[in-house]
Design a protein around this motif. Structure first.
Motif, PDB file in Angstrom:
ATOM      1  N   PHE A  43       0.777  -1.260   0.132  1.00 25.21           N
ATOM      2  CA  PHE A  43       0.078  -0.029  -0.007  1.00 25.21           C
ATOM      3  C   PHE A  43       0.974   1.183   0.151  1.00 25.21           C
ATOM      4  O   PHE A  43       1.707   1.412   0.926  1.00 25.21           O
ATOM      5  CB  PHE A  43      -0.926   0.137   1.163  1.00 25.21           C
ATOM      6  N   PHE A  44       0.825   2.209  -1.033  1.00 27.91           N
ATOM      7  CA  PHE A  44       1.408   3.445  -1.051  1.00 27.91           C
ATOM      8  C   PHE A  44       0.413   4.480  -0.733  1.00 27.91           C
ATOM      9  O   PHE A  44      -0.450   4.678  -1.395  1.00 27.91           O
ATOM     10  CB  PHE A  44       1.983   3.512  -2.562  1.00 27.91           C
ATOM     11  N   LEU A  45       0.939   5.358   0.280  1.00 26.55           N
ATOM     12  CA  LEU A  45      -0.095   6.469   0.712  1.00 26.55           C
ATOM     13  C   LEU A  45       0.935   7.888   0.358  1.00 26.55           C
ATOM     14  O   LEU A  45       2.027   7.788   1.038  1.00 26.55           O
ATOM     15  CB  LEU A  45      -0.208   6.460   2.145  1.00 26.55           C
ATOM     16  N   ASN A  46       0.319   8.768  -0.547  1.00 22.87           N
ATOM     17  CA  ASN A  46       0.860  10.096  -0.803  1.00 22.87           C
ATOM     18  C   ASN A  46       0.101  11.197   0.147  1.00 22.87           C
ATOM     19  O   ASN A  46      -0.991  11.128   0.027  1.00 22.87           O
ATOM     20  CB  ASN A  46       1.008  10.053  -2.097  1.00 22.87           C
ATOM     21  N   LEU A  47       0.961  11.676   0.819  1.00 23.41           N
ATOM     22  CA  LEU A  47       0.494  12.920   1.649  1.00 23.41           C
ATOM     23  C   LEU A  47       1.306  13.988   1.694  1.00 23.41           C
ATOM     24  O   LEU A  47       2.372  13.997   1.904  1.00 23.41           O
ATOM     25  CB  LEU A  47       0.306  12.307   3.270  1.00 23.41           C
ATOM     26  N   GLY A  48       0.687  15.134   1.736  1.00 23.43           N
ATOM     27  CA  GLY A  48       1.225  16.331   1.784  1.00 23.43           C
ATOM     28  C   GLY A  48       1.024  17.164   3.140  1.00 23.43           C
ATOM     29  O   GLY A  48      -0.036  16.477   3.847  1.00 23.43           O
ATOM     30  N   ASP A  49       1.689  18.087   3.777  1.00 24.86           N
ATOM     31  CA  ASP A  49       1.310  18.576   5.039  1.00 24.86           C
ATOM     32  C   ASP A  49       0.574  19.848   4.591  1.00 24.86           C
ATOM     33  O   ASP A  49       0.499  20.595   3.628  1.00 24.86           O
ATOM     34  CB  ASP A  49       2.665  18.789   6.011  1.00 24.86           C
ATOM     35  N   THR A  50       0.077  20.499   5.883  1.00 21.45           N
ATOM     36  CA  THR A  50      -0.698  21.764   5.929  1.00 21.45           C
ATOM     37  C   THR A  50      -0.349  22.633   7.001  1.00 21.45           C
ATOM     38  O   THR A  50      -0.126  22.234   8.220  1.00 21.45           O
ATOM     39  CB  THR A  50      -2.126  21.482   6.006  1.00 21.45           C
ATOM     40  N   PHE A  51      -0.107  23.988   6.494  1.00 19.66           N
ATOM     41  CA  PHE A  51       0.138  25.227   7.613  1.00 19.66           C
ATOM     42  C   PHE A  51      -1.388  25.403   8.114  1.00 19.66           C
ATOM     43  O   PHE A  51      -2.381  25.580   7.358  1.00 19.66           O
ATOM     44  CB  PHE A  51       0.685  26.273   7.168  1.00 19.66           C
ATOM     45  N   TYR A  52      -1.513  25.523   9.347  1.00 22.47           N
ATOM     46  CA  TYR A  52      -2.755  26.224   9.989  1.00 22.47           C
ATOM     47  C   TYR A  52      -2.283  27.147  11.104  1.00 22.47           C
ATOM     48  O   TYR A  52      -1.691  26.762  11.880  1.00 22.47           O
ATOM     49  CB  TYR A  52      -3.562  24.943  10.434  1.00 22.47           C
ATOM     50  N   ASN A  53      -3.061  28.411  10.998  1.00 20.67           N
ATOM     51  CA  ASN A  53      -2.540  29.437  11.993  1.00 20.67           C
ATOM     52  C   ASN A  53      -1.052  29.677  11.931  1.00 20.67           C
ATOM     53  O   ASN A  53      -0.315  29.641  12.807  1.00 20.67           O
ATOM     54  CB  ASN A  53      -2.896  29.229  13.256  1.00 20.67           C
ATOM     55  N   LYS A  54      -0.504  29.361  10.666  1.00 17.74           N
ATOM     56  CA  LYS A  54       1.223  29.596  10.614  1.00 17.74           C
ATOM     57  C   LYS A  54       1.927  28.333  11.357  1.00 17.74           C
ATOM     58  O   LYS A  54       3.143  28.544  11.364  1.00 17.74           O
ATOM     59  CB  LYS A  54       1.673  30.796  11.102  1.00 17.74           C
ATOM     60  N   ASN A  55       1.297  27.443  11.636  1.00 19.40           N
ATOM     61  CA  ASN A  55       1.891  26.433  12.409  1.00 19.40           C
ATOM     62  C   ASN A  55       1.758  24.834  11.336  1.00 19.40           C
ATOM     63  O   ASN A  55       0.641  24.288  11.045  1.00 19.40           O
ATOM     64  CB  ASN A  55       1.190  25.977  13.629  1.00 19.40           C
ATOM     65  N   LEU A  56       3.065  24.374  11.008  1.00 15.93           N
ATOM     66  CA  LEU A  56       2.967  23.318  10.245  1.00 15.93           C
ATOM     67  C   LEU A  56       2.526  21.991  11.044  1.00 15.93           C
ATOM     68  O   LEU A  56       2.871  21.721  11.947  1.00 15.93           O
ATOM     69  CB  LEU A  56       4.149  22.724   9.579  1.00 15.93           C
ATOM     70  N   GLN A  57       1.310  21.282  10.387  1.00 16.16           N
ATOM     71  CA  GLN A  57       0.677  20.180  11.451  1.00 16.16           C
ATOM     72  C   GLN A  57       1.234  18.963  11.485  1.00 16.16           C
ATOM     73  O   GLN A  57       0.647  18.122  12.272  1.00 16.16           O
ATOM     74  CB  GLN A  57      -0.881  20.052  10.962  1.00 16.16           C
TER      75      GLN A  57
END
Length: 230
Positions: A43-57
């Motif tokens: 199983f291959f899972l591609n995920l990117g990250d997200t900033f929220y209130n300038k804080n990388l989650q």
């Protein structure tokens, strides 16, 4: 992705109010992948990250930790380096230029066919002094440092030398355009490394169908589905 794209007009996966909710929802959603996966499958899972209130989650690794709690075995964290990432105007941090591809399995009995890179002409055997004979020859019985003449094992950092990366198309109002197109190579490498001709590949986030088209070219069977018609 969480809090980056609206895949549906209705509330759903990716539209949660917090990243904590998304991590739980996605990891639970992926239980069905584990349920249907062959013991020899990957199983291959591609995920990117997200900033929220300038804080990388740190969403990707939090999801993977949840999957490991479910019994998944993490074999690799692949770095997909994007040659032309989405521009950032921030003056207080660097432009995010990569995403993760996690290779997970249910069992260590999974099928794997290594992709070998060509060796440099300058590559020579190298052994520590304790493994050399008195006259300086190399020991034939101990081979950790002697290269495979057929090539070297591919690394977990995939850049433009390995994949060509397309620019994400953000024009959601154009019929037929998916907002996050995959380059074919991102699909091709995992399929070749973990399956043989006619074996079945499943894509539970099918989007515009790139995985299916690659499977067709590689002679794999394919099943895919998505929330939305593109």
């Amino acid at each position: 992705y969480w809090n980056k794209r609206k895949y549906s007009e209705e509330e759903g996966l990716g539209n949660e109010k917090t990243s904590e909710e998304f991590v739980v929802n996605l990891s639970e959603h992926l239980r069905d992948c584990k349920r249907v996966l062959n013991e020899r499958g990957s199983f291959f899972l591609n995920l990117g990250d997200t900033f929220y209130n300038k804080n990388l989650q740190n969403v990707p690794h939090r999801v993977v930790l949840k999957l490991q709690e479910q019994g998944w075995i993490l074999r690799n964290t692949i770095i997909w380096s994007k040659t032309n990432p989405k521009p950032s105007s921030s003056k207080t941090n660097l432009t995010p230029s990569y995403e993760f591809i996690f290779h997970l399995v249910k069992s260590m009995e999974y099928d794997y066919y290594p992709t070998l890179n060509k060796l440099s002409d300058k590559t020579k055997p190298s052994l520590p002094p304790r493994h050399r004979s008195v006259n300086g020859d190399y020991s034939e019985s101990i081979t950790p440092y002697i290269p495979n003449l057929k090539g070297k094992n591919m690394g977990d950092y995939w850049n433009e030398d390995i994949v060509r990366t397309s620019v994400a198309n953000q024009k959601l109002d154009i019929e037929g355009e998916h907002p996050a197109p995959f380059p074919n190579e991102i699909i091709t490498l995992p399929i070749l490394q973990t399956s043989k001709e006619f074996e079945l590949v499943l894509d539970p986030f099918m989007g515009s169908g790139t995985t299916g088209r690659v499977c067709d070219k590689l002679g794999r069977s394919f099943v895919g589905y998505d929330l939305k018609d593109y």
